[in-house]
Design an enzyme around this catalytic site. Structure first.
Site, mmCIF file in Angstrom:
data_model
loop_
_atom_site.group_PDB
_atom_site.id
_atom_site.type_symbol
_atom_site.label_atom_id
_atom_site.label_comp_id
_atom_site.label_asym_id
_atom_site.label_seq_id
_atom_site.Cartn_x
_atom_site.Cartn_y
_atom_site.Cartn_z
ATOM 1 N N VAL A 186 5.809 5.960 1.374
ATOM 2 C CA VAL A 186 6.326 6.237 2.702
ATOM 3 C C VAL A 186 7.232 5.084 3.104
ATOM 4 O O VAL A 186 6.918 3.939 2.837
ATOM 5 C CB VAL A 186 5.153 6.389 3.698
ATOM 6 C CG1 VAL A 186 5.642 6.379 5.121
ATOM 7 C CG2 VAL A 186 4.377 7.655 3.406
ATOM 8 N N GLY A 216 0.804 -1.226 0.000
ATOM 9 C CA GLY A 216 0.000 0.000 0.000
ATOM 10 C C GLY A 216 0.829 1.264 0.000
ATOM 11 O O GLY A 216 0.750 2.067 0.927
ATOM 12 N N ASP A 217 1.638 1.440 -1.016
ATOM 13 C CA ASP A 217 2.468 2.635 -1.163
ATOM 14 C C ASP A 217 3.498 2.808 -0.055
ATOM 15 O O ASP A 217 3.880 3.919 0.274
ATOM 16 C CB ASP A 217 1.598 3.892 -1.267
ATOM 17 C CG ASP A 217 1.114 4.104 -2.688
ATOM 18 O OD1 ASP A 217 1.795 3.599 -3.588
ATOM 19 O OD2 ASP A 217 0.071 4.734 -2.866
ATOM 20 N N GLY A 218 3.921 1.705 0.490
ATOM 21 C CA GLY A 218 5.085 1.771 1.365
ATOM 22 C C GLY A 218 6.309 1.535 0.493
ATOM 23 O O GLY A 218 6.201 1.001 -0.609
ATOM 24 N N ARG A 272 -2.415 2.739 -11.817
ATOM 25 C CA ARG A 272 -2.130 4.175 -11.944
ATOM 26 C C ARG A 272 -1.632 4.551 -13.321
ATOM 27 O O ARG A 272 -1.543 5.725 -13.653
ATOM 28 C CB ARG A 272 -1.091 4.582 -10.912
ATOM 29 C CG ARG A 272 -1.719 4.610 -9.545
ATOM 30 C CD ARG A 272 -0.731 4.410 -8.491
ATOM 31 N NE ARG A 272 -1.411 4.120 -7.247
ATOM 32 C CZ ARG A 272 -0.799 3.946 -6.112
ATOM 33 N NH1 ARG A 272 0.512 4.042 -6.068
ATOM 34 N NH2 ARG A 272 -1.468 3.653 -5.039
#
Lengths: 608, 332
Positions: free
Chosen positions: A376, A223-225, A407
């Site tokens: 992140v 998740g976008d880590g 995306r």
């Protein structure tokens, strides 16, 4: 009236000038005259045949931009002229004054039919873009390969590039910005666009070229880590300094009183511990390079009392002073970088103290590529535990493959490939919108250096040493460190200050506040029937108070602290007071109701 | 069986219902509005849901589904004739109305063609005009001339406006009628609603005819019908968006809105504004108004609801808060 019905109305800067028989002919001749220099270049003409109006605009404040003039499907910018330009025989001025290039404003643009490329030119075209990039704005033009990305991601990339840390000014050492970030070793991107070079952005870079692998890593990049290489971080990857400037002024007050910079005497009201003042010099100002922690005093300052005091027994004794020092904020620390002593606009002594702290990437810091791919840090993994390639290359960053398909940021993939190629042949790659280098050329370079042309490599698990089954796409991308750093945001509270008025916890990180348990959260507890938990949240952990209530009349009792006695303000001595637990906010509500002249009674009953 | 599905005592059903309807509502706003369909300009989605809950005088776009008795519903032709009969025709639709300010007269020129279509005669129109307008009326061939009593220009204009909306034929308020086919029969869908009159109309199957105007249903059929209409309308809105909300939440909402025999909106002018607790009302809206009236009437707040108890800082009487521990003290 009837006469002008079929004529074209001519407006100059929005004011009606008159009428003309043939508007079309008129604009044509006007434009011709402008191109030959008879009419000033800055004048624009817009003709709207349907409305039968012609607008001539000469006023200031119109946004205008240049186009190559096209006549009969032929660009006026011929190869001979370009050649001349190459030899520096002609300048921009030549193009504009010789009818090769003209500037259009928003209104005249409505009449233009602009081709983006010379190959597209037809008889109908009136103008040609100087370069296709010019259809995007300055910010987008800085991005690599924007035409390969989906538009929402471009928007996000633009927004995030404005939050990146880098070298924002070369005189940052002399500046006293209230907050500033400086990156330790910023790099020029390996894959860059022409507008980026035109602006000489690489002189003020804001990012670094990361070796990026697209893979998963034990769930730490879900998740976008992103997973970052700890050893890279130790080698100062994405390291930055954070500067914060504190300011304080010797203010003058009405009545001739004024503040004073000094080390406050212990008698001063609100005196802190002695240790807090230990780093101050005689003048009450801290020394450069002093290490400071939260709540340390930077500038000792005493102020006159807020209210005038009574004259004490010994005549006009020394005034009680108030401690009013500049203090390092909660959750901040660092070294004093520099101190500036000046005068404020109102002529008072002013001190600015700049505090510097090093921000090493840590889990929670935000990073983003120039394709709206933000993430992140979820883990700083040891280099030996990270996957490595046949040559022993270990990525700086591992992003999750799930970040790509939905995306549609193909530009990111292409930049990885281009960055890798740039690393190998030592030249920056061109990623200008619409005209950048192509995938094939990157593939060719990579193949020449013995890589697979699609950028995939066999990686080996750093922990087991076994080859990873799938080939992993690995390349080099320009990553930006964004100014959302956890260390500047982290906040916890288990107990702490409360507000004076309501006795409820304060709000916000700066005031060491609590997190609001709002209406919807309240509804949730009610929905679960968690009555006791709700009471704990709303009362016990917030503003619980005990008040004495008169059972006879229902008013809240008053307490005489001198005689140490409580009594009902109405029924006076006849004491039938009972203690109740209520929220202080409710007590305040009762007081406010009393203030508007209504008497609220609390009717007491035994708890069933 | 039914016992197993019942709710535990003390369960906060109101909050559950509110959250269960409200949460899908947040998703609705994003994908609503333009739904393709025949005469579907009726608001759907969140705007409609708000309309139902707020119980305004009439919906933005009232509409009816009029079912016909067997003799009319079989073929399109007779259904179409019914539609024409029901559709409201006003004067401006079949006639041109001209003001003659010089003579202070109003000239009404009915179009021959549309008169024939609608089956009305000049005489009938004159009769209708006589009923609403004061002044002398005379027919001049194809012309009806009205001379209002007063000579003020303003009253001439007022009279024309009255004439423009003069009801000539059909049912008041039914502005548009479409014939639709469904389930092997023809039925009518209207723009505008007049439940009472439509039900009285000959050839209308009053048992199945439906309006989306809940207030009208309440007026004509009573409060129970209104309750069912709320459930049906709300359910339909949610079902259209494929949002799965248990009916019982909606039933509870409908019950709350109709519980005292009249239709009450949710909000300041209805449910929330009529709460017993002063503190709960003051916490919601119009704080000062509630506090002052309470002071004037010397009201007492018994602290029986949820909000009040949160304010004073007691356990709220739901869930674990409903349970009380009682102890018999031993004899001394």
């Amino acid at each position: 009236m009837e006469k002008t019905k079929h004529k074209t109305a001519v407006y100059l800067n929005g004011r009606l000038l008159g009428f003309h028989e043939n508007g079309g002919k008129l604009v044509d001749s006007l434009r011709e005259k402008r191109r030959t220099g008879i009419i000033n270049k800055q004048v624009n003409f817009a003709h709207f045949p349907r409305e039968k109006s012609l607008y001539i605009n000469t006023d200031s404040g119109r946004a205008r931009r240049p186009y190559i003039i096209v006549e009969n499907g032929k660009s006026k910018l011929t190869s001979e002229i370009v050649e001349k330009l190459g030899k520096k025989e002609v300048t921009w001025e030549y193009f504009v004054s010789n009818g090769i290039i003209e500037y259009l404003d928003a209104e005249e643009e409505e009449n233009a039919y602009v081709a983006t490329r010379e190959e597209e030119l037809t008889e109908e075209h009136t103008h040609l873009e100087i370069d296709p990039v010019s259809i995007v704005g300055v910010t987008v033009a800085q991005l690599p390969f924007p035409e390969y990305n989906s538009s929402p991601r471009i928007t996000m990339a633009c927004a995030m590039s404005k939050q990146s840390l880098g070298l924002y000014a070369s005189n940052f050492n002399l500046r006293m910005d209230s907050r500033a970030h400086i990156m330790y070793y910023p790099q020029a991107p390996l894959v860059q666009s022409r507008p980026y070079r035109t602006l000489k952005f690489s002189k003020r870079p804001a990012g670094q070229n990361f070796v990026v692998a697209v893979a998963t890593y034990y769930g730490y990049n879900m998740g976008d880590g992103v997973v970052m290489n700890r050893n890279s971080v130790d080698r100062a990857l994405a390291r930055s300094a954070f500067y914060k400037t504190y300011e304080t002024e010797e203010r003058r007050y009405p009545g001739g009183q004024k503040d004073k910079f000094e080390i406050p005497q212990p008698t001063v009201a609100g005196y802190r511990e002695e240790a807090m003042y230990s780093k101050l010099g005689e003048d009450g100002i801290i020394f450069p390079e002093a290490e400071v922690k939260a709540r340390d005093v930077l500038v000792g300052k005493t102020s006159p009392p807020r209210f005038l005091e009574e004259v004490s027994g010994f005549g006009i004794a020394e005034e009680k002073k108030r401690e009013n020092s500049a203090v390092v904020k909660e959750g901040e620390e660092g070294f004093v970088d520099s101190i500036l002593l000046t005068e404020s606009p109102s002529g008072n002594k002013l001190v600015k103290v700049k505090v510097r702290s090093v921000k090493v990437p840590e889990p929670g810091d935000k990073f983003a590529s120039r394709h709206g791919q933000k993430g992140v840090i979820g883990l700083l993994a040891n280099q030996e535990d990270m996957p490595f390639s046949e040559q022993g290359v270990v990525p700086d960053l591992i992003i999750n493959p799930h970040a790509i398909p939905s995306r549609m940021t193909a530009g990111h993939i292409l930049e990885m490939l281009g960055g890798k190629a740039a690393c190998m042949n030592g030249k920056t790659m061109d990623a200008t919108a619409f005209n950048g280098d192509k995938e094939e050329s990157f593939s060719k370079i990579l193949e020449n250096y013995g890589f697979k042309k699609n950028g995939e490599e066999r990686l080996y698990d750093g922990i087991s040493g076994e080859a990873i089954n799938a080939e992993i796409f690995i390349g080099v991308v320009y990553y930006q460190k964004l100014h959302h750093l956890v260390s500047n945001k982290m906040h916890v509270r288990s107990r702490g200050p409360v507000q004076l008025l309501t006795h409820q916890p304060t709000e916000g990180r700066a005031r060491e506040g609590g997190l609001r348990f709002g209406e919807m959260e309240r509804d949730c507890l009610i929905g679960h029937g968690a009555s006791m938990l709700l009471k704990e949240r709303m009362l016990e952990e917030s503003d619980k108070t005990t008040e004495l209530v008169c059972a006879k009349c229902g008013s809240v009792a008053v307490t005489d602290y001198i005689r140490n006695k409580s009594y009902c303000p109405l029924c006076s001595e006849s004491n039938e007071l009972y203690a109740i637990e209520i929220s202080y906010a409710f007590k305040l509500l009762l007081d406010e109701i009393k203030a508007i002249g209504v008497f609220p009674r609390i009717i007491l009953k035994d708890k069933a | 069986m039914a016992g197993k599905r019942s709710i535990d005592p003390g369960e906060a059903v109101g909050v559950l219902a509110a959250q269960s309807i409200g949460e899908p509502g947040t998703q609705m706003t994003m994908r609503t509005f333009h739904y393709a369909g025949v005469a579907e300009q009726v608001p759907t989605g969140l705007p409609r849901l708000i309309e139902i809950v707020d119980m305004r005088r009439s919906p933005k776009k009232p509409t009816m589904d009029i079912y016909l008795t067997k003799q009319y519903s079989k073929d399109e032709e007779s259904a179409r004739r019914m539609a024409e009969e029901i559709e409201e025709i006003n004067l401006s639709k079949i006639a041109e109305i001209r003001e003659n300010f010089a003579k202070k007269e109003i000239e009404i020129i009915p179009s021959q063609q549309s008169m024939k279509e609608q089956g009305v005669t000049i005489g009938e129109i004159t009769k209708k005009i006589k009923k609403v307008a004061s002044g002398s009326i005379r027919e001049e061939g194809n012309l009806i001339i009205l001379k209002p009593k007063t000579t003020l220009l303003r009253s001439v204009r007022r009279a024309t406006n009255k004439l423009k909306s003069l009801h000539v034929k059909g049912i008041n308020g039914i502005s548009r009628v479409v014939v639709l086919k469904g389930d092997g029969e023809y039925f009518l869908r209207t723009g505008g609603s007049n439940f009472e009159e439509v039900l009285k109309w000959d050839g209308v199957d009053s048992g199945r005819t439906y309006t989306n105007n809940i207030k009208e249903i309440e007026k004509v059929l009573g409060i129970e019908a209104a309750r069912n209409a709320i459930i049906r309308e709300a359910n339909q809105v949610l079902a259209m968006q494929k949002l799965d909300v248990d009916v019982r939440h909606i039933m509870l909402l409908a019950d709350a809105m109709t519980m005292d025999g009249s239709l009450k909106p949710v909000g300041r002018h209805g449910l929330s504004g009529e709460k017993v607790s002063i503190l709960a009302r003051a916490a919601f809206e119009e704080t000062i108004k509630h506090l002052i009236t309470a002071a004037v009437k010397a009201d007492e707040d018994k602290l029986l609801g949820v909000t009040e108890n949160v304010i004073v800082g007691q356990e709220v009487p739901v869930g674990t808060g409903t349970v009380k521990l009682m102890m018999k003290l031993g004899k001394k």
